[in-house]
Write a protein that holds these residues in place. Sequence first.
Motif, mmCIF file in Angstrom:
data_model
loop_
_atom_site.group_PDB
_atom_site.id
_atom_site.type_symbol
_atom_site.label_atom_id
_atom_site.label_comp_id
_atom_site.label_asym_id
_atom_site.label_seq_id
_atom_site.Cartn_x
_atom_site.Cartn_y
_atom_site.Cartn_z
ATOM 1 N N GLY A 101 1.048 3.583 -5.378
ATOM 2 C CA GLY A 101 1.688 3.499 -4.061
ATOM 3 C C GLY A 101 1.146 4.543 -3.105
ATOM 4 O O GLY A 101 0.899 4.263 -1.932
ATOM 5 N N ARG A 102 0.955 5.733 -3.618
ATOM 6 C CA ARG A 102 0.411 6.821 -2.784
ATOM 7 C C ARG A 102 -1.014 6.495 -2.342
ATOM 8 O O ARG A 102 -1.383 6.723 -1.198
ATOM 9 N N GLY A 104 -2.239 3.545 -1.903
ATOM 10 C CA GLY A 104 -2.120 2.513 -0.872
ATOM 11 C C GLY A 104 -1.794 3.111 0.487
ATOM 12 O O GLY A 104 -2.394 2.740 1.502
ATOM 13 N N ARG A 105 -0.837 4.056 0.511
ATOM 14 C CA ARG A 105 -0.481 4.705 1.779
ATOM 15 C C ARG A 105 -1.640 5.535 2.316
ATOM 16 O O ARG A 105 -1.915 5.542 3.513
ATOM 17 N N LEU A 106 -2.359 6.209 1.426
ATOM 18 C CA LEU A 106 -3.513 6.996 1.860
ATOM 19 C C LEU A 106 -4.633 6.087 2.375
ATOM 20 O O LEU A 106 -5.328 6.439 3.331
ATOM 21 N N THR A 107 -4.806 4.929 1.752
ATOM 22 C CA THR A 107 -5.821 3.981 2.216
ATOM 23 C C THR A 107 -5.482 3.487 3.617
ATOM 24 O O THR A 107 -6.368 3.380 4.481
ATOM 25 N N GLU A 108 -4.206 3.194 3.874
ATOM 26 C CA GLU A 108 -3.786 2.805 5.225
ATOM 27 C C GLU A 108 -4.075 3.923 6.213
ATOM 28 O O GLU A 108 -4.560 3.673 7.325
ATOM 29 N N SER A 109 -3.790 5.133 5.825
ATOM 30 C CA SER A 109 -4.054 6.283 6.696
ATOM 31 C C SER A 109 -5.546 6.416 6.966
ATOM 32 O O SER A 109 -5.954 6.658 8.107
ATOM 33 N N ARG A 150 1.664 -2.231 11.333
ATOM 34 C CA ARG A 150 2.807 -1.338 11.434
ATOM 35 C C ARG A 150 3.844 -1.749 10.408
ATOM 36 O O ARG A 150 4.066 -2.931 10.175
ATOM 37 N N ARG A 151 4.462 -0.759 9.796
ATOM 38 C CA ARG A 151 5.519 -1.054 8.846
ATOM 39 C C ARG A 151 6.500 0.096 8.856
ATOM 40 O O ARG A 151 6.179 1.187 9.278
ATOM 41 N N VAL A 153 8.523 2.998 7.268
ATOM 42 C CA VAL A 153 8.287 3.938 6.172
ATOM 43 C C VAL A 153 9.619 4.112 5.461
ATOM 44 O O VAL A 153 10.609 4.510 6.074
ATOM 45 N N GLU A 156 12.548 8.488 1.331
ATOM 46 C CA GLU A 156 12.361 8.865 -0.078
ATOM 47 C C GLU A 156 13.467 9.743 -0.542
ATOM 48 O O GLU A 156 14.171 10.374 0.080
#
Length: 156
Positions: A101-102, A104-109, A150-151, A153, A156
């Motif tokens: 998951g991390r 994936g978020r880093l890839t989006e960034s 856009r999604r 967040v 957490e």
Amino acid sequence: MVKITPRLSIGQVAERTGLSVHTLRFYENEGLFLTPVRRGAGGRRVYSEDDVAWLTVCIILRASDMPLPVLRRYAGLVREGTGNEEERLALMREHEARVTGRIGRLTESLDLIRFKAAVYEDLVDQGSAAAHHCHGPSAAAEVDRSPVPRREVPAE
């Protein structure tokens, strides 16, 4: 033939692993070693190559943001020996999901960063005169043209 295990000082282990002496003591206090840290003459800590190999595993898991309580639990399971492989597998699968998951978020960034860099490269290539006349698109326009969807967040 007797196998001689080299004895490493805390300073040598710190140098080999990149961990500070303070962190090595902290890991010991947290119960992250598989065997108790031995003491040599004068009460100084001495480590084996097996300790260094285990610390390498710990370093990699911590670098992947494995929480300390999870790492402590994993060390405890390994220390217990065979018979708990299902629990070790579950622990690793849960951590794998967090890391995935991390990533994936880093890839989006990274996609957004690359897009922004390309926008600014275009502006720089056009020269400062074009940049003064253009001022670039508004922030909202840049976000709308972004390839990253856009999604929301999640909290957490």
